[in-house]
Design an enzyme around this catalytic site. Sequence first.
Site, short mmCIF file in Angstrom:
data_model
loop_
_atom_site.label_atom_id
_atom_site.label_comp_id
_atom_site.label_asym_id
_atom_site.label_seq_id
_atom_site.Cartn_x
_atom_site.Cartn_y
_atom_site.Cartn_z
N ASP A 227 0.92 -1.22 0.08
CA ASP A 227 -0.16 0.09 0.03
C ASP A 227 0.82 1.11 -0.17
O ASP A 227 2.30 1.37 -0.09
CB ASP A 227 -1.03 -0.12 1.30
CG ASP A 227 -2.36 0.30 0.86
OD1 ASP A 227 -2.38 1.34 -0.10
OD2 ASP A 227 -3.41 0.17 1.54
N ASP A 282 -9.92 3.51 -3.78
CA ASP A 282 -10.58 2.31 -3.22
C ASP A 282 -12.09 2.39 -3.76
O ASP A 282 -12.67 3.16 -3.96
CB ASP A 282 -10.74 2.33 -1.59
CG ASP A 282 -9.35 2.10 -0.99
OD1 ASP A 282 -8.47 2.20 -1.60
OD2 ASP A 282 -9.49 1.95 0.32
C1 GLA Z 1 -5.89 1.21 1.27
C2 GLA Z 1 -6.30 0.40 0.36
C3 GLA Z 1 -7.33 -0.43 0.62
C4 GLA Z 1 -7.04 -1.26 1.93
C5 GLA Z 1 -6.70 -0.26 3.14
C6 GLA Z 1 -6.38 -0.79 4.19
O1 GLA Z 1 -6.92 1.96 1.33
O2 GLA Z 1 -6.14 1.05 -1.04
O3 GLA Z 1 -7.42 -1.41 -0.58
O4 GLA Z 1 -5.79 -2.20 1.85
O5 GLA Z 1 -5.81 0.74 2.66
O6 GLA Z 1 -6.12 0.05 5.18
#
Ligand code: GLA
Length: 468
Positions: A227, A282
Site C-alpha cells: 500500500d 478504493d
Molecule cells: C488502502 C487500500 C485498501 C486497503 C486499505 C487498508 O485504502 O487501498 O485496499 O488495503 O488501505 O487500510
Amino acid sequence: MWGPRLHLIPRVPILFQSCVASSDFGEGAHVAARYWLRVSAINSLLLSSASSSSVSWFVLASCTVVARASRAQQQPAASCTPRRVVHVEEEHRRSMLANGLGSAPPMGWNSWNHFACDGNGEDVIRETADALVSTELAAAGYKYVNIDDCWAGPERDAKGNLVANKKTFPNGIKALADYVHSKGLKLGIYSDAGSKTCAKVQPGSLGHEEQDAKTFASWGVDYLKYDNCNNGDLKPLERYPEMSKALMKAGRPIYFSLCEWGDMHPAKWGAAYGNSWRTTNDISDTWESMVSRADENEVWADYARPGGWNDPDMLEVGNGGMTNDEYIVHFSLWAISKAPLIIGCDVRHMSQQTYDILANKEVIAVNQDPLGVQGKKVRMEGSNEVWAGPLSGYRTAVVVLNRHAKDAAAITAHWDDIGLPAGTAVEARDLWQHKTVGGEFTDKITLDVAPHSCRMLVLKPLLSSRAN
Ligand code: GLA
C-alpha cells in the site's frame, strides 16, 4: 516474470510477415491473420506504447495464432520460427521482478472489503480457506487467500521484525500459511511503502524492505499487497522498486501487487516492479463507485499483459450494496478488463446468487484467457456501451452494458467497433445465460439489455464452415 530474453526487433510487422510467408496457408488462415492484425490495431497493444518485452510476447502470440489457423484449415503446419531475426537487442534487459507469476490475472480472496480491520483474524482466514475449497471456488481458480491491513502488532520485535497481532493472529502467520498450503491454496499478506500502513495500527515496510521480504518468505507467504499510505512524501518510484528488489533477494516467488492507487500512473512503470498495479482509489459497494473504477482502469488497457495487470481494486460482489444485475456487470467488466479477480465478500456465508456470479466458469475463462489482452470500451452512446477484447482462438469477448438506471435498451455491437472484419460470420455464446444465441451473426449483433445490466458474449468466427 519475463526473465532475461532476447528481444526481437524491428518488431512485429516484419516477423509476422516472415511467419506468414513461411508456409502455404489456406484462405482461412489469411482471414484469421487479417482479423488478428486488425484486432491488434484496435487494441493498440503494439509498438508505440508497449515495452519490448510485450512486443516479443506478441510476436510469439501472433505466430501461435497463425499456426493454429493453419491447422484449423488442414494446411501444412506453419513454421513459426521467425525466419529472419533482424536484430538481437543488445540490452538483455531483465525485469527487476522476474518471479514468473501472474501469467493470468490472479484469482483469490482478500479480507478488506468485507471485514476491514475489525473482523480480520486467523479464524476468518482459515474458515475462508475451508469455504473456498468446499464450495469449489478454489477449483474454479480462486487460489490466493489474502490478509489485508491490521494483521500485525503495533511494534516490531527487538530484532526489528514484524510480528503478528497476538490477539487476532495468536498462532502467527507461518502456522496460517502452513494451513492454507495444506488446502492447496496460497497465502497473501499486506504491507505498506510507508512508515505505517493505512489503518495506522501496524508498522509499514519503508526502510525495512529486505528484512520484511525475508520475513514474508520465511513464513511461506505467496502474495504481497503493498500500500501507499504514510509515505513521507517520497515518490512511488523511490519506494516500490525497493520492495521489488527485496522480494527478488528473499528468494521465494511472491506475487507483488502494487497498491499505489494510480497516483503516478503506475501502468506506465509497474510491469518492471510488480505483477499488477492499482489504477484507482478504493472501490466501495455502490454502482457509481464500481463503474467509475472500471472507467478509470480502462484508460490503461494497452499496458496490461501477462505478468503485469491493471487493477481497478477488489470485487464487492456479495457485499449487499448493489443489485444482482449490478454485481453481474461488476464481474463481467472485471473479467473482460483482465482485472485481478479478488473476492471481497464473506464466502463462508454467501448466497446462491453471489456464488453463481463468482463461480461462472465461462466468464472466468475470459479473464484467464491465455492471450491476456485487456478489453476496452469500443463504443459509447449515452448510457449504452460496448466493451470488447480479443481472446485466443480468434474469438472476441464482448460486454454490452446499459448504464441507464431505469430504461431498458437494445444495444448493438458492430464488428467495425469490436475489431472483426466486415462479412465475418460468428456464433455467439451468452456467458450468463449459458447458451448459444440463435443463429449466425454477420457484421453486428443487437441485444436487449435491462437497466444497470449487461450481456456478455464470446463471438467465435465460423471460419471452417465458410472455407468448406
Ligand atoms: C488502502 C487500500 C485498501 C486497503 C486499505 C487498508 O485504502 O487501498 O485496499 O488495503 O488501505 O487500510
